[in-house]
Design an enzyme around this catalytic site. Structure first.
Site, PDB file in Angstrom:
ATOM      1  N   HIS A  75       0.826  -1.213   0.000  1.00 27.53           N
ATOM      2  CA  HIS A  75       0.000   0.000   0.000  1.00 27.53           C
ATOM      3  C   HIS A  75       0.854   1.255   0.000  1.00 27.53           C
ATOM      4  CE1 HIS A  75      -3.324  -2.725   0.986  1.00 27.53           C
ATOM      5  NE2 HIS A  75      -3.962  -1.871   0.212  1.00 27.53           N
ATOM      6  N   ARG A  83     -14.936   3.186  -1.150  1.00 28.97           N
ATOM      7  CA  ARG A  83     -14.839   1.870  -0.515  1.00 28.97           C
ATOM      8  C   ARG A  83     -14.906   2.057   0.997  1.00 28.97           C
ATOM      9  NH1 ARG A  83      -9.544  -1.621  -1.456  1.00 28.97           N
ATOM     10  NH2 ARG A  83      -8.571  -0.086  -0.091  1.00 28.97           N
ATOM     11  N   GLU A  89     -11.936  -9.625  -4.552  1.00 27.19           N
ATOM     12  CA  GLU A  89     -10.500  -9.676  -4.253  1.00 27.19           C
ATOM     13  C   GLU A  89     -10.112 -10.900  -3.443  1.00 27.19           C
ATOM     14  OE1 GLU A  89      -9.229  -6.209  -2.089  1.00 27.19           O
ATOM     15  OE2 GLU A  89     -10.971  -6.230  -0.787  1.00 27.19           O
ATOM     16  N   ASN A 117      -4.855  -6.787  -6.734  1.00 28.97           N
ATOM     17  CA  ASN A 117      -3.704  -6.864  -5.817  1.00 28.97           C
ATOM     18  C   ASN A 117      -3.934  -7.974  -4.792  1.00 28.97           C
ATOM     19  OD1 ASN A 117      -3.072  -4.507  -7.168  1.00 28.97           O
ATOM     20  ND2 ASN A 117      -3.845  -3.181  -5.550  1.00 28.97           N
ATOM     21  N   ASP A 118      -5.099  -7.924  -4.156  1.00 24.55           N
ATOM     22  CA  ASP A 118      -5.389  -8.966  -3.171  1.00 24.55           C
ATOM     23  C   ASP A 118      -5.799 -10.265  -3.850  1.00 24.55           C
ATOM     24  OD1 ASP A 118      -4.781  -8.004  -0.598  1.00 24.55           O
ATOM     25  OD2 ASP A 118      -6.447  -6.598  -0.746  1.00 24.55           O
ATOM     26  N   ARG A 128       1.763  -9.932  -0.552  1.00 23.41           N
ATOM     27  CA  ARG A 128       2.070  -8.782  -1.417  1.00 23.41           C
ATOM     28  C   ARG A 128       3.137  -7.869  -0.827  1.00 23.41           C
ATOM     29  NH1 ARG A 128      -3.646  -5.477  -1.381  1.00 23.41           N
ATOM     30  NH2 ARG A 128      -2.471  -3.673  -2.051  1.00 23.41           N
ATOM     31  N   CYS A 173      -9.893  -2.469 -10.350  1.00 26.04           N
ATOM     32  CA  CYS A 173      -9.286  -1.331  -9.657  1.00 26.04           C
ATOM     33  C   CYS A 173      -7.936  -1.670  -9.043  1.00 26.04           C
ATOM     34  CB  CYS A 173     -10.232  -0.756  -8.603  1.00 26.04           C
ATOM     35  SG  CYS A 173     -10.597  -1.919  -7.285  1.00 26.04           S
TER      36      CYS A 173
HETATM   37  C1  PEP Z   1      -6.812  -4.633  -4.505  1.00 22.63           C
HETATM   38  O1  PEP Z   1      -6.694  -5.455  -3.589  1.00 22.63           O
HETATM   39  O2  PEP Z   1      -6.563  -4.889  -5.705  1.00 22.63           O
HETATM   40  C2  PEP Z   1      -7.275  -3.260  -4.208  1.00 22.63           C
HETATM   41  C3  PEP Z   1      -7.548  -2.404  -5.166  1.00 22.63           C
HETATM   42  O3  PEP Z   1      -7.351  -2.896  -2.903  1.00 22.63           O
HETATM   43  P1  PEP Z   1      -6.066  -2.552  -2.011  1.00 22.63           P
HETATM   44  O4  PEP Z   1      -4.868  -2.471  -2.920  1.00 22.63           O
HETATM   45  O5  PEP Z   1      -6.345  -1.265  -1.337  1.00 22.63           O
HETATM   46  O6  PEP Z   1      -5.989  -3.699  -1.072  1.00 22.63           O
HETATM   47 MG    MG Z   2      -7.509  -5.075  -1.614  1.00 25.47          MG
END
Ligand code: PEP
Ligand code: MG
Length: 546
Positions: A188, A332, A431, A454-455, A465, A502
């Protein structure tokens, strides 16, 4: 001149003076002081600040989470008045002629050990409280020093690592870029740097920090991952020329600010922005975002010293909505836990926090926290086109429970005569592999899906990650993740709802064509990625040619 190579996080080149951000751990080391009275004064100021923080926290927590959750802060505030504890700190400073940080650390360790060896379970648990108090005092002491050494001129922040809350707290007016010894590009912290559009490099290694001194010149190339300490004239000149080329390229792309995001064969795709602050919102507007696909509301919380109340959140969401009143703005709900921790809401230690009480699970475990945010969101909804999105969903039953809480909040507002929008969209982040696999059951319940790659990658490939060694798994498209995404699109379209992406994958130009062919309706990316992506999409074919 010394060169170091790390992982490039965010494009652009920054040249500036090093500002070494050392963490509290380092600052509790013992140093000899000559003016112990001045040290006692520093301690006293830190105690006053810590007490004020704790009482404010207790007050807000009482209002939002109830009396029992607030008690912990009241107990901490009382500990600051404990004669034995405070005398131990004061005497250490005077007798050992040492810094306040060491004296605090010493007293907290001695008292924590004392509590830990007691027979009574309640007293044993106080050990953690004493450590907490010690850390808070150290933070207050460090903050005073911070203010002294920070100065007014812009700098490049260099650190061992930065947490998301530290990154969120960086002021883009003062920080030209950052470079860290540790860190991964999917964290993050890296995502925040991208949305703030600050040149950043992570994973430079331990030797990097050892080679640095506060105040010397450093060059950070966020495109190549190179950092040069004390660059010579030629290197500096080459970097300045690169800065000019990047600026010219960005200016040229600006002609696409109001252009349509449409493929060469006429397929329209929505190109939205991922944001985390009001400042990012400005960037989104300047870069021609057609909406906001992800506002990470947790960053509003991370930037505060106490839980933001309903009124504060209402004002923040209203301000955002008013800037884009006719375009969709997806907020979110709070996604805290794992690497994103709020210092003022201490959560129980978890062995596997990424698999723990995070995201929607935390909100369901703290219903008042969730209700406060939902009330603020619904109240703000009359000022624009709001979408509310829930993170970390794993099944339809969980989603029904959440939607029922939302319905209760709307009903309460209605009874109170408080208006809310009539066209609010509700959506789910896909996710977790479970959400993708069960997407057919989730789709009838909501208006949209947004795939958080990402998740989704982290949980599908079982790769943390945050772990820089597993970066190769996050960078490349995985067949398993692509299959889950395709399944999600099929489920969404079968029920007539739209689906976006996203996660960071949305901004990867090597995947755009595959995502379009999959049927993705929306891409949401950092503001700085919008114009390059729009240009790219306008040259692609949205429909697969046989
Ligand atoms: C994701 O997990 O892809 C996402 C957009 O949320 P974050 O990166 O804030 O966990
Ligand atoms: Mg996420």
């Amino acid at each position: 001149m010394r060169r170091f190579y790390g992982k490039a996080v965010c494009g652009g080149v920054a040249i500036g003076k090093v500002r070494l951000l050392q963490h509290i751990k380092v600052q509790s080391e013992k140093t000899v002081v000559h003016d112990t009275d001045a040290e006692q004064n520093r301690l006293q100021q830190a105690v006053t600040t810590a007490r004020e923080q704790l009482l404010a926290l207790a007050e807000q927590t009482k209002a939002q989470l109830g009396e029992s959750q607030a008690q912990i802060f009241e107990i901490h505030a009382m500990m600051l008045e404990d004669e034995d504890f405070m005398d131990c700190i004061r005497e250490t400073i005077t007798k050992q002629c040492c810094n306040a940080e060491y004296a605090v650390h010493h007293a907290a360790t001695v008292f924590a050990e004392g509590f830990a060896t007691m027979d009574d379970a309640y007293m044993q648990a106080r050990a953690a409280d004493v450590k907490d108090i010690g850390t808070r005092l150290l933070r207050c002491l460090a903050h005073q020093q911070d203010m002294e050494v920070w100065g007014a001129s812009p700098c490049i922040v260099c650190a061992d690592d930065l947490s998301p809350s530290e990154t969120a707290g960086l002021s883009t007016d003062r920080v030209l870029g950052f470079a860290t010894a540790q860190g991964s590009t999917s964290s993050h912290t890296a995502i925040l740097a991208r949305s703030m559009n600050i040149p950043a490099v992570v994973g430079l290694g331990n030797d990097f920090l050892a080679a640095l001194q506060n105040g010397e010149t450093i060059l950070v190339d966020g495109q190549t991952g190179e950092c040069v300490i004390a660059p010579d004239g030629q290197t500096r000149q080459a970097a300045e020329e690169k800065q000019n080329r990047i600026a010219a390229h960005i200016a040229a792309l600006h002609t696409l600010r109001t252009a349509e995001t449409v493929t060469a064969d006429g397929k329209k795709i929505r190109l939205y922005a991922n944001i985390g602050s009001a400042k990012d919102m400005q960037q989104a507007l300047e870069n021609g975002a057609e909406g906001v696909g992800l506002y990470r509301s947790e960053f509003l919380y991370l930037q505060q010293v106490a839980l933001p109340d309903e009124e504060m959140q209402y004002c923040a969401y209203r301000h955002l909505l008013e800037q884009m009143p006719t375009s969709l703005m997806i907020i979110r709900t709070l996604d805290i836990g794992a690497d994103k921790q709020m210092p003022y809401l201490p959560l129980p230690h978890e062995k596997n926090p990424a698999l723990g009480v995070r995201g929607i699970r935390l909100c369901l475990a703290h219903p008042e926290l969730f209700r406060t945010q939902l009330r603020a969101l619904y109240r703000a909804s009359v000022h624009g086109k709001l979408g509310i999105m829930f993170p970390m969903i794993t099944d339809a039953e969980e989603l029904r429970q959440i939607l029922s809480i939302c319905a209760q909040i709307r009903e309460t507002l209605r009874q109170e005569g408080i208006p809310y929008g009539d066209d609010i969209q509700h959506g789910v982040m896909i996710e977790t592999p479970a959400a993708a696999i069960c997407s057919a059951q989730l789709a009838p319940l909501v208006d949209f899906f947004s795939i958080g790659t990402n998740d989704l990658t982290q949980y599908t490939l079982a790769c943390d990650r945050q772990n820089p060694q597993l970066e190769y798994l996050h960078g490349a498209p995985s067949e398993a993740v692509m299959k889950l995404m395709a399944e999600t699109v099929r489920s969404a379209h079968a029920k007539g709802i739209w689906v976006g992406v996203c996660g960071e994958m949305a901004a990867d130009p090597t995947l755009t064509e595959a995502l379009l062919h999959m049927g993705i309706d929306e891409l949401s990316v950092s503001p700085k990625d919008i114009l390059p992506l729009r240009q790219h999409i306008r040259n692609l074919y949205g429909t697969k040619k046989d």
